[in-house]
Design an enzyme around this catalytic site. Structure first.
Site, PDB file in Angstrom:
ATOM      1  CB  SER A   1      -0.848  -0.001   1.279  1.00 40.13           C
ATOM      2  OG  SER A   1      -1.471   1.244   1.478  1.00 40.13           O
TER       3      SER A   1
ATOM      4  CE1 TYR B   1      -4.445  -2.080   4.950  1.00 43.26           C
ATOM      5  CE2 TYR B   1      -3.190  -0.079   4.586  1.00 43.26           C
ATOM      6  CZ  TYR B   1      -3.936  -1.135   4.089  1.00 43.26           C
ATOM      7  OH  TYR B   1      -4.144  -1.237   2.730  1.00 43.26           O
TER       8      TYR B   1
HETATM    9  P1  NAD Z   1     -11.315  -6.200  -0.275  1.00 40.91           P
HETATM   10  O1  NAD Z   1     -11.903  -6.130   1.094  1.00 40.91           O
HETATM   11  O2  NAD Z   1     -12.128  -5.861  -1.472  1.00 40.91           O
HETATM   12  O3  NAD Z   1     -10.691  -7.644  -0.535  1.00 40.91           O
HETATM   13  C1  NAD Z   1      -9.958  -8.311   0.421  1.00 40.91           C
HETATM   14  C2  NAD Z   1      -9.872  -9.768   0.027  1.00 40.91           C
HETATM   15  O4  NAD Z   1      -9.148 -10.454   1.056  1.00 40.91           O
HETATM   16  C3  NAD Z   1     -11.249 -10.438  -0.069  1.00 40.91           C
HETATM   17  O5  NAD Z   1     -11.209 -11.406  -1.096  1.00 40.91           O
HETATM   18  C4  NAD Z   1     -11.383 -11.111   1.284  1.00 40.91           C
HETATM   19  O6  NAD Z   1     -12.257 -12.226   1.272  1.00 40.91           O
HETATM   20  C5  NAD Z   1      -9.955 -11.538   1.513  1.00 40.91           C
HETATM   21  N1  NAD Z   1      -9.627 -11.816   2.902  1.00 40.91           N
HETATM   22  C6  NAD Z   1      -9.801 -11.039   3.990  1.00 40.91           C
HETATM   23  N2  NAD Z   1      -9.389 -11.690   5.084  1.00 40.91           N
HETATM   24  C7  NAD Z   1      -8.956 -12.909   4.664  1.00 40.91           C
HETATM   25  C8  NAD Z   1      -8.412 -14.034   5.312  1.00 40.91           C
HETATM   26  N3  NAD Z   1      -8.239 -14.073   6.649  1.00 40.91           N
HETATM   27  N4  NAD Z   1      -8.087 -15.116   4.571  1.00 40.91           N
HETATM   28  C9  NAD Z   1      -8.286 -15.128   3.230  1.00 40.91           C
HETATM   29  N5  NAD Z   1      -8.789 -14.076   2.558  1.00 40.91           N
HETATM   30  C10 NAD Z   1      -9.116 -13.004   3.273  1.00 40.91           C
HETATM   31  O7  NAD Z   1      -9.999  -5.284  -0.165  1.00 40.91           O
HETATM   32  P2  NAD Z   1      -9.041  -4.647  -1.269  1.00 40.91           P
HETATM   33  O8  NAD Z   1      -9.183  -3.167  -1.135  1.00 40.91           O
HETATM   34  O9  NAD Z   1      -9.200  -5.279  -2.606  1.00 40.91           O
HETATM   35  O10 NAD Z   1      -7.638  -5.020  -0.633  1.00 40.91           O
HETATM   36  C11 NAD Z   1      -6.755  -5.966  -1.187  1.00 40.91           C
HETATM   37  C12 NAD Z   1      -5.344  -5.614  -0.766  1.00 40.91           C
HETATM   38  O11 NAD Z   1      -5.011  -4.329  -1.275  1.00 40.91           O
HETATM   39  C13 NAD Z   1      -5.140  -5.539   0.750  1.00 40.91           C
HETATM   40  O12 NAD Z   1      -3.900  -6.108   1.098  1.00 40.91           O
HETATM   41  C14 NAD Z   1      -5.167  -4.049   1.014  1.00 40.91           C
HETATM   42  O13 NAD Z   1      -4.435  -3.716   2.172  1.00 40.91           O
HETATM   43  C15 NAD Z   1      -4.493  -3.539  -0.242  1.00 40.91           C
HETATM   44  N6  NAD Z   1      -4.744  -2.115  -0.520  1.00 40.91           N
HETATM   45  C16 NAD Z   1      -6.013  -1.664  -0.727  1.00 40.91           C
HETATM   46  C17 NAD Z   1      -6.197  -0.311  -0.996  1.00 40.91           C
HETATM   47  C18 NAD Z   1      -7.551   0.278  -1.251  1.00 40.91           C
HETATM   48  O14 NAD Z   1      -7.638   1.514  -1.334  1.00 40.91           O
HETATM   49  N7  NAD Z   1      -8.592  -0.500  -1.414  1.00 40.91           N
HETATM   50  C19 NAD Z   1      -5.099   0.552  -1.049  1.00 40.91           C
HETATM   51  C20 NAD Z   1      -3.840   0.042  -0.820  1.00 40.91           C
HETATM   52  C21 NAD Z   1      -3.676  -1.296  -0.576  1.00 40.91           C
END
Ligand code: NAD
Length: 260
Positions: free
Chosen positions: A142, A155
């Site tokens: 991130s 985080y």
């Molecule tokens: P999201 O909530 O849409 O998806 C998260 C995914 O992880 C889902 O498929 C969920 O089922 C899965 N998950 C959660 N806990 C789990 C567990 N214990 N075991 C297996 N699967 C699990 O979130 P996202 O925004 O797509 O985030 C994905 C990644 O991107 C994360 O690592 C997040 O930190 C990172 N990220 C997101 C953003 C943002 O703005 N959305 C920005 C920077 C980084």
């Protein structure tokens, strides 16, 4: 470009992971999906893309906070497709609270899912990647792997740490065909971020649009969300021959957030 390769994407039933899985399927890779919730819809979407490119899709519902389940998932993936060539450590969760109010069990869960799971999947995937002298490990960190924000202690700590993990794996494999890099998105409008928009709207009596504008305005100079599709294309680049000597980078796609 990735015909015959297998990609495992953790947390790919939603958001960024699903976007990356689709982009890799478009390149002909077999895909192993993982995540919580009903996987039927996401799996059907990825299967439709994969089938058009002669690739197959499987799903394993391992909980990324549990090392024994991670091990079972890696064994399952190798059994189904031979080995994991591309590992995308994407599963992640968020919890927002000041340090003194941060529930210790939420700290443990964020560290386990956002950080430790990537150690476990990587240690289990690396032997076969090294034996094949080809592999790609892509860690979805991130912009919070590069800079901090208040009230996100677990985080930010987990994302800074996964950037460190990325560099160590890149160094240990620097003379091989195995690379390891991190992707550092700014805001992406997924369920993880919509929850934060909803909390802002509720706390301030704002509409969804006002809360969204405020959220972007605080951090992201472009005032635009990065999309899962754009991040998928960055993952494809890391898998390409042109990226063969890109090692240990933390590549932000953040609308200028970290440039400030
Ligand atoms: P999201 O909530 O849409 O998806 C998260 C995914 O992880 C889902 O498929 C969920 O089922 C899965 N998950 C959660 N806990 C789990 C567990 N214990 N075991 C297996 N699967 C699990 O979130 P996202 O925004 O797509 O985030 C994905 C990644 O991107 C994360 O690592 C997040 O930190 C990172 N990220 C997101 C953003 C943002 O703005 N959305 C920005 C920077 C980084």
């Amino acid at each position: 470009m990735l015909k015959g390769k297998t990609a495992l994407v953790t947390g790919s039933t939603s958001g960024i992971g699903l976007g990356i899985a689709k982009a890799l399927a478009r390149q002909g890779a077999h895909i192993v999906l993982n995540g919580f919730g009903d996987a039927t819809g996401p799996q059907a979407e990825v299967e439709a893309i994969a089938a058009a490119h002669g690739a197959r899709v499987a799903f394993h519902g391992a909980d990324m906070s549990r090392p024994a389940e991670i091990e079972a998932m890696m064994t399952f993936a190798a059994g189904r497709f031979g080995q994991v060539d591309i590992l995308v450590n994407n599963a992640g969760i968020q919890h927002v609270a000041p340090v003194q109010d941060f529930p210790p069990e939420r700290w443990d869960a964020v560290i386990a899912i956002n950080l430790s799971s990537a150690f476990h999947t990587s240690r289990l995937a690396l032997p076969a990647m090294r034996a094949a002298n080809w592999g790609r490990i892509i860690n979805v960190a991130s912009v919070h792997g590069l800079v901090a924000s208040a009230e996100k202690v677990a985080y930010v700590a987990s994302k800074h740490a996964i950037v460190g993990l990325t560099k160590v794996i890149a160094l240990e494999n620097a003379t091989t065909g195995v690379t390891c890099n991190a992707i550092c998105p700014g805001w992406v409008l997924t369920p993880l971020v919509q929850k934060q928009v909803d909390a802002k709207a509720a706390a301030n009596g704002w509409t969804n649009e006002e809360a969204t504008r405020q959220l972007l305005g605080e951090k992201e100079p472009s005032m635009q969300f990065t999309t899962p599709e754009e991040l998928g294309e960055l993952a494809v680049f890391f898998c390409s021959p042109a990226a063969g000597n890109v090692r240990g980078v933390a590549w932000n796609m953040d609308g200028g957030w970290a440039a400030q």
